[in-house]
Design a protein around this motif. Structure first.
Motif, PDB file in Angstrom:
ATOM      1  N   VAL A  90     -63.380  22.937 -22.529  1.00 36.05           N
ATOM      2  CA  VAL A  90     -61.991  22.551 -22.268  1.00 36.05           C
ATOM      3  C   VAL A  90     -61.978  21.101 -21.809  1.00 36.05           C
ATOM      4  N   VAL A  91     -61.317  20.244 -22.562  1.00 35.55           N
ATOM      5  CA  VAL A  91     -61.200  18.833 -22.187  1.00 35.55           C
ATOM      6  C   VAL A  91     -59.774  18.577 -21.715  1.00 35.55           C
ATOM      7  N   VAL A  92     -59.647  17.904 -20.569  1.00 36.75           N
ATOM      8  CA  VAL A  92     -58.333  17.496 -20.062  1.00 36.75           C
ATOM      9  C   VAL A  92     -58.312  15.972 -20.063  1.00 36.75           C
ATOM     10  N   ARG A  93     -57.238  15.409 -20.618  1.00 40.98           N
ATOM     11  CA  ARG A  93     -57.141  13.946 -20.720  1.00 40.98           C
ATOM     12  C   ARG A  93     -55.880  13.435 -20.035  1.00 40.98           C
ATOM     13  N   ASN A  94     -56.058  12.400 -19.202  1.00 43.76           N
ATOM     14  CA  ASN A  94     -54.926  11.713 -18.575  1.00 43.76           C
ATOM     15  C   ASN A  94     -54.655  10.370 -19.226  1.00 43.76           C
ATOM     16  N   ALA A  96     -55.870   7.870 -22.783  1.00 41.37           N
ATOM     17  CA  ALA A  96     -56.535   7.875 -24.093  1.00 41.37           C
ATOM     18  C   ALA A  96     -57.895   7.185 -23.980  1.00 41.37           C
ATOM     19  N   ALA A  97     -58.922   7.831 -24.507  1.00 42.64           N
ATOM     20  CA  ALA A  97     -60.277   7.249 -24.517  1.00 42.64           C
ATOM     21  C   ALA A  97     -61.125   8.085 -25.472  1.00 42.64           C
ATOM     22  N   GLY A  98     -62.327   7.606 -25.722  1.00 42.77           N
ATOM     23  CA  GLY A  98     -63.321   8.382 -26.455  1.00 42.77           C
ATOM     24  C   GLY A  98     -62.832   8.896 -27.791  1.00 42.77           C
ATOM     25  N   SER A  99     -63.128  10.166 -28.064  1.00 43.13           N
ATOM     26  CA  SER A  99     -62.824  10.733 -29.384  1.00 43.13           C
ATOM     27  C   SER A  99     -61.314  10.829 -29.631  1.00 43.13           C
ATOM     28  N   PHE A 100     -60.538  10.932 -28.550  1.00 38.35           N
ATOM     29  CA  PHE A 100     -59.070  11.020 -28.689  1.00 38.35           C
ATOM     30  C   PHE A 100     -58.517   9.689 -29.224  1.00 38.35           C
ATOM     31  N   GLY A 127     -71.973  20.596 -33.572  1.00 37.42           N
ATOM     32  CA  GLY A 127     -71.495  19.366 -32.926  1.00 37.42           C
ATOM     33  C   GLY A 127     -70.183  19.572 -32.181  1.00 37.42           C
ATOM     34  N   ASP A 128     -70.037  20.718 -31.500  1.00 39.94           N
ATOM     35  CA  ASP A 128     -68.844  20.999 -30.682  1.00 39.94           C
ATOM     36  C   ASP A 128     -67.540  20.653 -31.405  1.00 39.94           C
ATOM     37  N   PRO A 129     -67.235  21.344 -32.517  1.00 41.18           N
ATOM     38  CA  PRO A 129     -66.002  21.003 -33.241  1.00 41.18           C
ATOM     39  C   PRO A 129     -64.745  21.371 -32.462  1.00 41.18           C
ATOM     40  N   VAL A 173     -60.054   9.481 -16.086  1.00 45.86           N
ATOM     41  CA  VAL A 173     -59.553   9.293 -17.454  1.00 45.86           C
ATOM     42  C   VAL A 173     -59.505  10.627 -18.194  1.00 45.86           C
ATOM     43  N   ASP A 174     -60.628  11.340 -18.195  1.00 42.14           N
ATOM     44  CA  ASP A 174     -60.695  12.650 -18.857  1.00 42.14           C
ATOM     45  C   ASP A 174     -61.924  13.387 -18.345  1.00 42.14           C
ATOM     46  N   PHE A 175     -62.016  14.657 -18.673  1.00 44.28           N
ATOM     47  CA  PHE A 175     -63.185  15.436 -18.256  1.00 44.28           C
ATOM     48  C   PHE A 175     -63.276  16.709 -19.076  1.00 44.28           C
ATOM     49  N   LYS A 176     -64.473  17.308 -19.037  1.00 45.13           N
ATOM     50  CA  LYS A 176     -64.745  18.546 -19.770  1.00 45.13           C
ATOM     51  C   LYS A 176     -65.128  19.654 -18.794  1.00 45.13           C
ATOM     52  N   LEU A 177     -64.537  20.822 -18.954  1.00 44.60           N
ATOM     53  CA  LEU A 177     -64.856  21.966 -18.105  1.00 44.60           C
ATOM     54  C   LEU A 177     -65.405  23.112 -18.950  1.00 44.60           C
ATOM     55  N   PRO A 195     -70.567  12.729 -13.439  1.00 45.27           N
ATOM     56  CA  PRO A 195     -70.402  11.602 -14.377  1.00 45.27           C
ATOM     57  C   PRO A 195     -70.873  11.928 -15.800  1.00 45.27           C
ATOM     58  N   ASP A 196     -71.614  13.047 -15.964  1.00 50.45           N
ATOM     59  CA  ASP A 196     -71.970  13.497 -17.328  1.00 50.45           C
ATOM     60  C   ASP A 196     -70.752  14.051 -18.059  1.00 50.45           C
ATOM     61  N   THR A 197     -69.823  14.620 -17.305  1.00 49.18           N
ATOM     62  CA  THR A 197     -68.762  15.411 -17.930  1.00 49.18           C
ATOM     63  C   THR A 197     -67.362  14.838 -17.706  1.00 49.18           C
ATOM     64  N   CYS A 198     -67.300  13.678 -17.058  1.00 47.31           N
ATOM     65  CA  CYS A 198     -65.996  13.046 -16.794  1.00 47.31           C
ATOM     66  C   CYS A 198     -66.059  11.581 -17.216  1.00 47.31           C
ATOM     67  N   ARG A 199     -64.897  10.994 -17.478  1.00 48.50           N
ATOM     68  CA  ARG A 199     -64.820   9.523 -17.545  1.00 48.50           C
ATOM     69  C   ARG A 199     -64.186   9.043 -16.248  1.00 48.50           C
ATOM     70  N   PHE A 200     -64.949   8.208 -15.534  1.00 43.93           N
ATOM     71  CA  PHE A 200     -64.502   7.636 -14.261  1.00 43.93           C
ATOM     72  C   PHE A 200     -64.442   6.114 -14.425  1.00 43.93           C
ATOM     73  N   PHE A 214     -74.462   5.207 -20.569  1.00 44.79           N
ATOM     74  CA  PHE A 214     -75.627   5.646 -21.343  1.00 44.79           C
ATOM     75  C   PHE A 214     -75.279   5.735 -22.834  1.00 44.79           C
ATOM     76  N   ARG A 215     -74.150   6.416 -23.136  1.00 48.26           N
ATOM     77  CA  ARG A 215     -73.762   6.589 -24.544  1.00 48.26           C
ATOM     78  C   ARG A 215     -73.633   5.248 -25.253  1.00 48.26           C
ATOM     79  N   ARG A 216     -73.068   4.253 -24.552  1.00 46.47           N
ATOM     80  CA  ARG A 216     -72.725   2.974 -25.194  1.00 46.47           C
ATOM     81  C   ARG A 216     -73.695   1.857 -24.833  1.00 46.47           C
TER      82      ARG A 216
HETATM   83  P1  TMP Z   1     -64.659  12.793 -25.893  1.00 46.88           P
HETATM   84  O1  TMP Z   1     -63.642  11.716 -25.738  1.00 46.88           O
HETATM   85  O2  TMP Z   1     -65.967  12.310 -26.447  1.00 46.88           O
HETATM   86  O3  TMP Z   1     -64.118  13.970 -26.678  1.00 46.88           O
HETATM   87  O4  TMP Z   1     -65.000  13.331 -24.440  1.00 46.88           O
HETATM   88  C1  TMP Z   1     -63.992  13.826 -23.581  1.00 46.88           C
HETATM   89  C2  TMP Z   1     -64.579  14.137 -22.221  1.00 46.88           C
HETATM   90  O5  TMP Z   1     -65.486  15.219 -22.303  1.00 46.88           O
HETATM   91  C3  TMP Z   1     -65.361  12.995 -21.588  1.00 46.88           C
HETATM   92  O6  TMP Z   1     -65.035  12.961 -20.203  1.00 46.88           O
HETATM   93  C4  TMP Z   1     -66.802  13.353 -21.762  1.00 46.88           C
HETATM   94  C5  TMP Z   1     -66.782  14.856 -21.820  1.00 46.88           C
HETATM   95  N1  TMP Z   1     -67.755  15.395 -22.750  1.00 46.88           N
HETATM   96  C6  TMP Z   1     -68.717  16.279 -22.303  1.00 46.88           C
HETATM   97  O7  TMP Z   1     -68.782  16.591 -21.110  1.00 46.88           O
HETATM   98  N2  TMP Z   1     -69.581  16.805 -23.204  1.00 46.88           N
HETATM   99  C7  TMP Z   1     -69.559  16.504 -24.523  1.00 46.88           C
HETATM  100  O8  TMP Z   1     -70.369  17.024 -25.288  1.00 46.88           O
HETATM  101  C8  TMP Z   1     -68.567  15.577 -24.984  1.00 46.88           C
HETATM  102  C9  TMP Z   1     -68.491  15.184 -26.420  1.00 46.88           C
HETATM  103  C10 TMP Z   1     -67.679  15.065 -24.059  1.00 46.88           C
END
Ligand code: TMP
Length: 245
Positions: A90-94, A96-100, A127-129, A173-177, A195-200, A214-216
């Motif tokens: 579950v991704v929550v976004r406040n 726009a960033a990343g894949s969005f 790849g987490d579709p 910015v956003d995060f994944k749960l 910080p692995d699962t959120c954008r701060f 790390f990603r970039r």
């Molecule tokens: P995204 O913009 O790449 O879809 O990522 C949205 C948010 O989810 C971002 O805070 C990073 C987090 N995320 C994970 O925790 N695990 C993942 O595999 C991916 C792709 C993103």
């Protein structure tokens, strides 16, 4: 205390314990990105992510979000309730960033007028579709009722975390749960918040303080993680607007 290894993911190992209702989670320094095509190590990451999650989950619990967390055991380990993970990220976004931003052609940093909740199927091979609720129900990953609870909890997490981080000078910015089901069938927040699962983003400078470093290949990854731990543990929020005396 730790029994048989139950599950090993990219960032954590999960062990059985003598109590069938409890697991021990061990946080690793391993980092991956882009479905593990990029691999590396972030020194101290396991300890930082364990400490941040151990600080946040009890506060979320107090704010009305049931979680799997019981207690932090050591630098890298925590005791949690045994759950079966719902294979829906579950991704929550406040903002726009990343894949969005990429998918919709939006500038990174554009605020969203309401939090956007997205669902992804937790599958490394695929790849987490991105999926929607109907797909999750049709394919048996979660019931309609579970997804409704999960959505409400995800928004509750955001309603707690966004002001929590704002008070510490961070734009959430956003995060994944990830959610799990306990042995008695309760949906609880599981996995980690780190910080692995959120954008701060630093609220003043815009500096990225999360895994995007790390990603970039932005450098300063370890320092960013340590800085986020300091901000989370700060009990005197830095972002409060104080009236002049
Ligand atoms: P995204 O913009 O790449 O879809 O990522 C949205 C948010 O989810 C971002 O805070 C990073 C987090 N995320 C994970 O925790 N695990 C993942 O595999 C991916 C792709 C993103």
């Amino acid at each position: 205390m730790k029994g048989e290894l139950r599950y090993e993911g990219k960032a954590k190992r999960v062990y059985a314990t003598q109590n069938p209702a409890e697991y021990v989670v061990e946080y690793k320094d391993d980092a991956t990105a882009f479905n593990a095509q990029k691999r590396g190590t972030i020194q101290g990451k396991g300890a930082v992510n364990n400490a941040i999650t151990a600080a946040l989950f009890p506060q979320l619990e107090a704010a009305g979000v049931p979680t799997h967390f019981i207690e932090r055991l050591s630098e890298r380990e925590q005791r949690v309730k045994a759950v079966e993970i719902v294979p829906v990220e579950v991704v929550v976004r406040n903002v726009a960033a990343g894949s969005f931003s990429k998918r919709l052609g939006l500038t990174e940093g554009a605020p969203l007028s309401l939090p956007v909740v997205e669902l992804y199927y937790k599958s490394d091979v695929l790849g987490d579709p991105m999926i929607n609720e109907d797909a999750a129900v049709a394919l048996g990953w979660a019931s309609r009722e579970d997804l409704s609870v999960i959505r409400d909890l995800a928004l509750k997490v955001n309603a707690f975390l966004a002001p929590f981080f704002q008070a510490r000078g961070i734009r959430l910015v956003d995060f994944k749960l990830e959610f799990g089901k306990t042995l008695d069938g309760q949906i609880v927040l599981a996995d980690e918040i780190s910080p692995d699962t959120c954008r701060f983003w630093d609220a003043a400078s815009g500096e990225k303080l999360d895994k995007d470093r790390f990603r970039r290949d932005l450098g300063g990854v370890e320092d960013a993680y340590q800085e986020m731990l300091r901000r989370v543990l700060a009990d005197a929020p830095t972002g409060d607007v104080k009236e002049p005396a």
